[in-house]
Design a protein around this motif. Structure first.
Motif, PDB file in Angstrom:
ATOM      1  N   ASP A   1     -91.066  -7.656 -23.271  1.00 48.18           N
ATOM      2  CA  ASP A   1     -90.736  -8.009 -21.819  1.00 48.18           C
ATOM      3  C   ASP A   1     -90.343  -7.069 -21.056  1.00 48.18           C
ATOM      4  O   ASP A   1     -89.692  -7.188 -19.864  1.00 48.18           O
ATOM      5  N   PHE A   2     -90.600  -5.617 -21.304  1.00 53.25           N
ATOM      6  CA  PHE A   2     -89.843  -4.571 -20.653  1.00 53.25           C
ATOM      7  C   PHE A   2     -90.312  -4.691 -19.326  1.00 53.25           C
ATOM      8  O   PHE A   2     -89.393  -4.308 -18.444  1.00 53.25           O
ATOM      9  N   ASP A   3     -91.658  -4.939 -19.108  1.00 48.87           N
ATOM     10  CA  ASP A   3     -92.131  -4.667 -17.547  1.00 48.87           C
ATOM     11  C   ASP A   3     -91.498  -5.697 -16.678  1.00 48.87           C
ATOM     12  O   ASP A   3     -91.174  -5.501 -15.383  1.00 48.87           O
ATOM     13  N   SER A   4     -91.234  -7.052 -17.452  1.00 44.05           N
ATOM     14  CA  SER A   4     -90.584  -8.011 -16.222  1.00 44.05           C
ATOM     15  C   SER A   4     -89.082  -8.023 -16.382  1.00 44.05           C
ATOM     16  O   SER A   4     -88.379  -8.571 -15.529  1.00 44.05           O
ATOM     17  N   LYS A   5     -88.587  -7.784 -17.581  1.00 42.52           N
ATOM     18  CA  LYS A   5     -87.005  -7.710 -17.771  1.00 42.52           C
ATOM     19  C   LYS A   5     -86.219  -6.579 -18.172  1.00 42.52           C
ATOM     20  O   LYS A   5     -84.941  -6.557 -18.045  1.00 42.52           O
ATOM     21  N   GLY A   6     -87.090  -5.386 -18.021  1.00 39.88           N
ATOM     22  CA  GLY A   6     -86.267  -4.226 -18.146  1.00 39.88           C
ATOM     23  C   GLY A   6     -85.953  -3.936 -19.670  1.00 39.88           C
ATOM     24  O   GLY A   6     -86.348  -4.539 -20.541  1.00 39.88           O
ATOM     25  N   TYR A   7     -85.262  -2.886 -19.607  1.00 37.74           N
ATOM     26  CA  TYR A   7     -84.932  -2.222 -21.237  1.00 37.74           C
ATOM     27  C   TYR A   7     -83.846  -3.356 -21.984  1.00 37.74           C
ATOM     28  O   TYR A   7     -83.003  -3.563 -21.464  1.00 37.74           O
ATOM     29  N   LEU A   8     -84.367  -3.866 -22.851  1.00 35.17           N
ATOM     30  CA  LEU A   8     -83.730  -4.848 -23.431  1.00 35.17           C
ATOM     31  C   LEU A   8     -82.980  -5.763 -22.967  1.00 35.17           C
ATOM     32  O   LEU A   8     -81.895  -6.372 -23.222  1.00 35.17           O
ATOM     33  N   ARG A   9     -83.600  -6.459 -21.861  1.00 36.45           N
ATOM     34  CA  ARG A   9     -83.304  -7.569 -20.890  1.00 36.45           C
ATOM     35  C   ARG A   9     -81.761  -7.131 -20.545  1.00 36.45           C
ATOM     36  O   ARG A   9     -81.042  -8.277 -20.415  1.00 36.45           O
ATOM     37  N   ASN A  10     -81.513  -6.108 -20.036  1.00 32.49           N
ATOM     38  CA  ASN A  10     -80.412  -5.833 -19.507  1.00 32.49           C
ATOM     39  C   ASN A  10     -80.191  -6.605 -18.046  1.00 32.49           C
ATOM     40  O   ASN A  10     -81.078  -6.996 -17.500  1.00 32.49           O
TER      41      ASN A  10
ATOM     42  N   ARG B   1     -79.359  -5.849 -15.026  1.00 31.99           N
ATOM     43  CA  ARG B   1     -79.780  -5.233 -13.955  1.00 31.99           C
ATOM     44  C   ARG B   1     -81.519  -4.904 -14.090  1.00 31.99           C
ATOM     45  O   ARG B   1     -81.854  -4.719 -13.198  1.00 31.99           O
ATOM     46  N   LYS B   2     -82.025  -5.246 -15.137  1.00 30.91           N
ATOM     47  CA  LYS B   2     -83.349  -5.215 -15.347  1.00 30.91           C
ATOM     48  C   LYS B   2     -83.907  -3.561 -15.206  1.00 30.91           C
ATOM     49  O   LYS B   2     -84.808  -3.257 -14.610  1.00 30.91           O
ATOM     50  N   ASP B   3     -82.914  -2.849 -15.576  1.00 33.10           N
ATOM     51  CA  ASP B   3     -83.063  -1.256 -15.330  1.00 33.10           C
ATOM     52  C   ASP B   3     -84.426  -0.792 -16.541  1.00 33.10           C
ATOM     53  O   ASP B   3     -84.198  -1.410 -17.623  1.00 33.10           O
ATOM     54  N   LYS B   4     -84.950   0.251 -15.967  1.00 31.62           N
ATOM     55  CA  LYS B   4     -86.091   0.777 -16.900  1.00 31.62           C
ATOM     56  C   LYS B   4     -85.951   2.322 -17.285  1.00 31.62           C
ATOM     57  O   LYS B   4     -86.595   2.612 -18.042  1.00 31.62           O
ATOM     58  N   ALA B   5     -85.288   2.756 -16.340  1.00 32.36           N
ATOM     59  CA  ALA B   5     -85.348   4.202 -16.155  1.00 32.36           C
ATOM     60  C   ALA B   5     -84.157   4.820 -17.498  1.00 32.36           C
ATOM     61  O   ALA B   5     -82.970   4.400 -17.258  1.00 32.36           O
ATOM     62  N   PRO B   6     -84.562   5.682 -18.418  1.00 36.74           N
ATOM     63  CA  PRO B   6     -83.572   5.888 -19.514  1.00 36.74           C
ATOM     64  C   PRO B   6     -82.290   6.538 -18.794  1.00 36.74           C
ATOM     65  O   PRO B   6     -81.283   6.342 -19.407  1.00 36.74           O
TER      66      PRO B   6
END
Length: 270
Positions: free
Chosen positions: A7-16, A18-23
């Motif tokens: 669910d990366f697109d909706s909840k970000g990296y590992l459901r963090n 803040r829903k952050d996606k940028a490494p």
């Protein structure tokens, strides 16, 4: 991008949270949390009479709980069917995580071999790889506390990142042969004051263990994935002695009378 939840697109990296996606943002957040919570985690470890698996999990929660809602839960809880790898290194299947970590803790505390095989113990922690992220930082703090109790310290800032990771990778693949021990022992010296620990840890490079990010190797319910893992685990040829279920006070005196040798033990493998 490592996406065990799907669910990366909706909840970000590992459901963090803040829903952050940028490494770059994710790593920045992790490092800031580690710095902010380091003292609490070290104090928590120092307060434990005997360090057990649950304490290992709690250190991770203390470090990263403000960012990852699942912090402190191992892969048996968060990704029970997935085989995870990193930098071409395969980690143990979820049902064996507790076994690997316990073996390291037992060698360090019950058998009092921390000073003899610090690399074997670190390799067991790394192979166990309990968490979806933050393993390197967590196992480093536990390892430092165990070394302190054994009467020595490792000069981690003096180690070379590439050499260490190379030795760690080989230790995971061929455990108990002294590979990582031989690398770490020259850096072992007298205990250092706990007040210096934070500075020493933060001076290290590559805190999160093996380079690169985790990746999903496959679903262990797939026979081909399960067989691939079975072959890898068997090639490691590492023996764990474990407490017999139902043995009197097994958790306390660790009366190990049975043996597990890498034969793909777990719910997915025969």
């Amino acid at each position: 991008m490592f996406d065990p939840f799907g669910d990366f697109d909706s909840k970000g990296y590992l459901r963090n949270t803040r829903k952050d996606k940028a490494p770059v943002i994710i790593k920045h957040m992790e490092h800031n949390l580690f710095r902010a919570n380091l003292a609490d985690a070290l104090t928590y470890l120092a307060d434990q009479d005997v360090i057990e698996y649950g304490h290992f999990l709690e250190v991770h929660r203390l470090l990263f709980g403000n960012y990852y809602p699942w912090a402190g839960e191992d892969r048996q809880m968060t990704a029970p069917h997935l085989l995870v790898s990193k930098s071409d290194t395969t980690f143990c299947e979820p049902r064996s995580i507790h076994l690997a970590i316990d073996q390291g803790l037992r060698l360090a505390q019950r058998e009092q071999r921390m000073g003899d095989v610090p690399g074997e113990i670190m390799g067991l922690f790394a192979y166990g790889h309990p968490f979806l992220d933050g393993n390197g930082r967590t196992m480093l703090l536990v390892h430092m506390e165990l070394a302190h109790r054994a009467g020595f310290s490792i000069d981690w800032p003096a180690t070379n990142k590439d050499d260490y990771l190379r030795a760690l990778t080989l230790e995971i693949e061929s455990p108990g042969r002294g590979i990582l021990d031989r690398y770490l022992l020259p850096f072992c010296g007298p205990v250092i004051d706990r007040n210096q620990w934070a500075d020493n840890v933060l001076a290290m490079k590559g805190l999160d263990g093996l380079d690169d990010e985790n990746q999903v190797e496959g679903d262990l319910r797939d026979a081909s994935v399960a067989e691939k893992y079975r072959q890898f685990d068997e090639a490691r040829n590492y023996s764990y002695r474990h407490a017999v279920p139902g043995a009197p006070d097994a958790a306390d005196d660790l009366d190990y009378t049975e043996e597990y040798r890498g034969k793909g033990s777990g719910p997915y493998l025969s």
